[in-house]
Design an enzyme around this catalytic site. Structure first.
Site, PDB file in Angstrom:
ATOM      1  N   GLY A 108      48.607  88.664  96.343  1.00 53.24           N
ATOM      2  CA  GLY A 108      48.376  88.529  94.912  1.00 53.24           C
ATOM      3  C   GLY A 108      47.477  87.383  94.530  1.00 53.24           C
ATOM      4  O   GLY A 108      47.166  87.215  93.344  1.00 53.24           O
ATOM      5  N   GLY A 146      46.020  81.926 109.453  1.00 49.26           N
ATOM      6  CA  GLY A 146      46.458  82.507 110.708  1.00 49.26           C
ATOM      7  C   GLY A 146      45.253  82.956 111.518  1.00 49.26           C
ATOM      8  O   GLY A 146      44.279  83.481 110.962  1.00 49.26           O
ATOM      9  N   ASN A 235      45.015  78.389  96.202  1.00 49.69           N
ATOM     10  CA  ASN A 235      46.223  77.577  96.293  1.00 49.69           C
ATOM     11  C   ASN A 235      46.227  76.387  95.342  1.00 49.69           C
ATOM     12  O   ASN A 235      47.243  75.694  95.241  1.00 49.69           O
ATOM     13  CB  ASN A 235      46.412  77.076  97.726  1.00 49.69           C
ATOM     14  CG  ASN A 235      46.817  78.204  98.659  1.00 49.69           C
ATOM     15  OD1 ASN A 235      47.790  78.906  98.426  1.00 49.69           O
ATOM     16  ND2 ASN A 235      46.038  78.404  99.705  1.00 49.69           N
ATOM     17  N   ARG A 340      36.376  86.944  62.260  1.00 45.46           N
ATOM     18  CA  ARG A 340      37.774  87.046  62.638  1.00 45.46           C
ATOM     19  C   ARG A 340      38.175  88.517  62.756  1.00 45.46           C
ATOM     20  O   ARG A 340      37.435  89.414  62.364  1.00 45.46           O
ATOM     21  CB  ARG A 340      38.630  86.297  61.620  1.00 45.46           C
ATOM     22  CG  ARG A 340      38.405  84.785  61.653  1.00 45.46           C
ATOM     23  CD  ARG A 340      39.023  84.078  60.473  1.00 45.46           C
ATOM     24  NE  ARG A 340      40.461  84.306  60.377  1.00 45.46           N
ATOM     25  CZ  ARG A 340      41.203  83.967  59.329  1.00 45.46           C
ATOM     26  NH1 ARG A 340      40.626  83.390  58.267  1.00 45.46           N
ATOM     27  NH2 ARG A 340      42.498  84.194  59.324  1.00 45.46           N
ATOM     28  N   LYS A 358      37.068  88.073  57.582  1.00 45.11           N
ATOM     29  CA  LYS A 358      38.333  88.481  58.197  1.00 45.11           C
ATOM     30  C   LYS A 358      38.810  89.746  57.521  1.00 45.11           C
ATOM     31  O   LYS A 358      38.835  89.827  56.290  1.00 45.11           O
ATOM     32  CB  LYS A 358      39.364  87.352  58.059  1.00 45.11           C
ATOM     33  CG  LYS A 358      40.714  87.638  58.753  1.00 45.11           C
ATOM     34  CD  LYS A 358      41.747  88.237  57.829  1.00 45.11           C
ATOM     35  CE  LYS A 358      42.143  87.307  56.731  1.00 45.11           C
ATOM     36  NZ  LYS A 358      43.212  87.942  55.863  1.00 45.11           N
ATOM     37  N   HIS A 370      25.021  83.372  53.158  1.00 43.57           N
ATOM     38  CA  HIS A 370      25.322  81.991  53.514  1.00 43.57           C
ATOM     39  C   HIS A 370      26.512  81.417  52.755  1.00 43.57           C
ATOM     40  O   HIS A 370      26.799  81.785  51.613  1.00 43.57           O
ATOM     41  CB  HIS A 370      24.114  81.057  53.294  1.00 43.57           C
ATOM     42  CG  HIS A 370      23.092  81.568  52.331  1.00 43.57           C
ATOM     43  ND1 HIS A 370      21.778  81.749  52.664  1.00 43.57           N
ATOM     44  CD2 HIS A 370      23.191  81.990  51.050  1.00 43.57           C
ATOM     45  CE1 HIS A 370      21.108  82.232  51.633  1.00 43.57           C
ATOM     46  NE2 HIS A 370      21.947  82.379  50.639  1.00 43.57           N
ATOM     47  N   TYR A 373      33.157  82.892  52.207  1.00 44.10           N
ATOM     48  CA  TYR A 373      34.323  83.436  52.892  1.00 44.10           C
ATOM     49  C   TYR A 373      34.635  84.802  52.287  1.00 44.10           C
ATOM     50  O   TYR A 373      34.851  84.928  51.073  1.00 44.10           O
ATOM     51  CB  TYR A 373      35.543  82.523  52.742  1.00 44.10           C
ATOM     52  CG  TYR A 373      36.804  83.187  53.235  1.00 44.10           C
ATOM     53  CD1 TYR A 373      37.014  83.377  54.596  1.00 44.10           C
ATOM     54  CD2 TYR A 373      37.764  83.674  52.343  1.00 44.10           C
ATOM     55  CE1 TYR A 373      38.159  84.013  55.064  1.00 44.10           C
ATOM     56  CE2 TYR A 373      38.913  84.314  52.796  1.00 44.10           C
ATOM     57  CZ  TYR A 373      39.097  84.482  54.164  1.00 44.10           C
ATOM     58  OH  TYR A 373      40.223  85.124  54.625  1.00 44.10           O
ATOM     59  N   ASN A 393      41.949  85.639  48.319  1.00 47.95           N
ATOM     60  CA  ASN A 393      42.805  86.751  48.712  1.00 47.95           C
ATOM     61  C   ASN A 393      44.281  86.396  48.814  1.00 47.95           C
ATOM     62  O   ASN A 393      45.119  87.291  48.934  1.00 47.95           O
ATOM     63  CB  ASN A 393      42.345  87.314  50.068  1.00 47.95           C
ATOM     64  CG  ASN A 393      42.321  86.249  51.149  1.00 47.95           C
ATOM     65  OD1 ASN A 393      42.161  85.070  50.872  1.00 47.95           O
ATOM     66  ND2 ASN A 393      42.467  86.663  52.399  1.00 47.95           N
ATOM     67  N   TYR A 394      44.658  85.119  48.749  1.00 47.27           N
ATOM     68  CA  TYR A 394      46.037  84.715  49.031  1.00 47.27           C
ATOM     69  C   TYR A 394      46.647  84.036  47.820  1.00 47.27           C
ATOM     70  O   TYR A 394      46.097  83.064  47.295  1.00 47.27           O
ATOM     71  CB  TYR A 394      46.030  83.771  50.237  1.00 47.27           C
ATOM     72  CG  TYR A 394      47.388  83.359  50.739  1.00 47.27           C
ATOM     73  CD1 TYR A 394      48.392  84.289  50.952  1.00 47.27           C
ATOM     74  CD2 TYR A 394      47.643  82.023  51.030  1.00 47.27           C
ATOM     75  CE1 TYR A 394      49.622  83.902  51.437  1.00 47.27           C
ATOM     76  CE2 TYR A 394      48.873  81.622  51.519  1.00 47.27           C
ATOM     77  CZ  TYR A 394      49.868  82.567  51.727  1.00 47.27           C
ATOM     78  OH  TYR A 394      51.092  82.173  52.203  1.00 47.27           O
TER      79      TYR A 394
END
EC number: 2.7.7.23
Length: 518
Positions: A108, A146, A235, A340, A358, A370, A373, A393-394
């Protein structure tokens, strides 16, 4: 690794080391894939469930060693075979069902092992009718590995001796074991039951199976690869960084040979699952991660990081950070843009300098040039969003959506207080706070009349550089605004009054007209 993360979960080129091993194993189209787990078992098991849900898991107990790992693997595989047989009504006795054929064992922590090499190993095993076939390579410095012991004359493998159990002559051997094998299932099952722990480390060595198989008359042979990096293990973090750089170099070389221009490979990083089409150009400082796809003729960079982003044909993405976004054909993004998740930019659209988006769907030909948001928004086609605009938006609890139609023109420094809709072909004035819907074809404005408060700086900010910079009035103008207004009104009234007649002059007798009348 000196890490809270299990070694095999450390990543390179967008996959964990275990993820690389599983992908390579799946390329063989095996009947089953099984992962043996022990250290940080729950973390590893959760990762296996995420990247390969069909893989089986086997838990190694307290008995150490690779031989013990394969013992528990074979017990689990045989149990699965019995369960399958029990479900098959054509099988007479499920209790005797066992795994048969070739069993491939890989490590692995060998992330560069590729499917082509594993296919060659399996083909050699079948072609020679071997009991065991081991993948080996030559290295200049074999310390820690080995060593392969070969029979003089035939070149068959006599066995493998581990570093701590080797004598001086054996330590001088430069052919090493890769820990990658193909076993005949019956040979492996029989040999595993005869393994002991009589060695320097007190472990159950899988390598002892080779000597047992040879003693039993089976053919034990090796396939040697001339590319040691393919079988190099990890390792510590130094080795991980070396293999990460080497894997990236090979990925870039493959893409360049397929028609991709990479201007500066030293500063360009591309994950293994990224897809690039011909005539793509990657400029310096570009990092493409995850399932990113870049279509034909697009240019990405410089200094751009994209994760799970689709870039359309002929698009340009400059100095941009983006994730889970779609960029349409011929569109342009950046510089200094932040895309985003949920951003979809239509064909020939533009997301410009210092713009963050976003969960926004932006239609064909629409532009956010330019300093803006745009989040939780839908913008139609061929619309222009003015500079310094924000979709508000919030509300502190919930997110709301702004919808702006096609062919709209919004003014600079607009605040769109969602939920709000701007109709097709509508305009909004500069500096407006848009709280109500603007119908199609209307002009939305919210700014009031401008009012100037004279002398405010001198009164409210006395002694500041701004107050000191105020242009000083002349002595005649050192009046209050009200006094100046009164003075100006008086001057205006005087200017509008009828002229005063001149005084009368005396006649020849020395009398004025008034005297004569008297």
């Amino acid at each position: 690794m000196r890490s809270a993360t299990p070694k095999v979960l450390h990543t390179l080129a967008g996959r964990s080391m275990l993820g690389h091993a599983l992908s390579t194993a799946r390329a063989l189209e095996p009947g089953r894939v099984l992962v043996v787990v022990r250290h940080e078992r729950d973390l590893v098991a959760a990762h296996v469930a995420e990247v390969d849900p069909q893989a089986l898991l086997a838990d190694q107990d307290e008995i150490p060693g690779t031989g013990r790992a394969v013992q528990v693997a074979m017990m689990s595989l045989d149990a699965a075979a019995q369960a399958d047989a029990a479900d098959d009504t054509t099988v007479g006795s499920a209790t005797h069902a066992q795994v048969s054929g070739a069993v491939v064992v890989i490590a692995g922590d060998v992330p560069l092992l590729d499917a082509g090499t594993l296919h060659e190993l399996l083909a050699a095993h079948h072609a020679d009718g071997n009991a065991v076939t081991v993948l080996t390579t030559q290295v200049a410095e074999p310390t820690g590995y080995g060593r392969i012991l070969r029979e003089p004359g035939t070149g068959d493998v006599l066995g493998i001796v581990e570093e701590k159990d080797a004598d001086d002559a054996q330590r001088a051997i430069t052919e090493i074991n890769s820990s990658i094998y193909v076993f005949d299932a019956d040979v492996l099952r029989g040999a595993l039951g005869r393994l002991g722990r009589d060695n320097a480390q007190g472990e159950v060595y899988l390598t002892d199976v080779l000597a047992i198989a040879r003693t039993d008359g089976g053919h034990v042979r090796a396939l040697q690869t001339d590319d040691p990096v393919l079988v190099e293990g990890v390792n510590d973090r130094v080795q991980l960084s070396v293999l990460r750089a080497e894997m990236n170099r090979r990925i870039l070389e493959t893409w360049m040979r397929d028609g991709v221009t990479i201007v500066d490979p030293a500063t360009t990083w591309v994950d293994v699952d990224v897809e690039l089409e011909r005539d793509v150009t990657l400029l310096p400082g570009t990092q493409l991660h995850g399932a990113t796809v870049v279509r034909e003729g697009a240019t990405v960079g410089p200094d751009t990081t994209l994760t799970d982003v689709e870039v359309g044909p002929r698009a340009s993405v400059v100095r941009t950070h983006g994730s889970l976004a779609v960029i349409g054909a011929g569109a342009s993004v950046g510089p200094f843009a932040y895309l985003r998740p949920g951003t979809v930019l239509g064909d020939d659209g533009k997301i410009g300098t210092f713009v963050e988006t976003k969960n926004a769907q932006i239609g064909t030909g629409s532009k956010i040039p330019h300093l803006s948001y745009v989040g939780d928004a839908t913008i139609g086609e061929h619309t222009n969003i003015g500079a310094a605009s924000v979709t508000v938006n919030y509300d502190g609890v919930n997110k709301h959506r702004t919808t702006i139609g096609s062919y709209a023109r919004t003014g600079a420094d607009n605040m769109f207080v969602a939920p709000v809709t701007i109709g097709d072909g509508a305009y909004t004035g500069a500096g407006s706070v848009i709280r109500r819907d603007v119908p199609s074809g209307a002009l939305g404005v919210s700014a009031g009349a401008q009012r100037n408060i004279e002398g405010w700086v001198a009164r409210a900010r006395a002694g500041t550089p701004a107050a000191n910079a105020v242009v000083r009035p002349s002595a005649a103008d050192e009046l209050s605004p009200q006094a100046r207004a009164e003075r100006d009104r008086a001057a205006t009234a005087a200017a509008d009054a009828p002229p005063t007649p001149p005084p009368a002059l005396p006649d020849s007798t020395g009398s004025t007209p008034k005297d004569s009348a008297r």
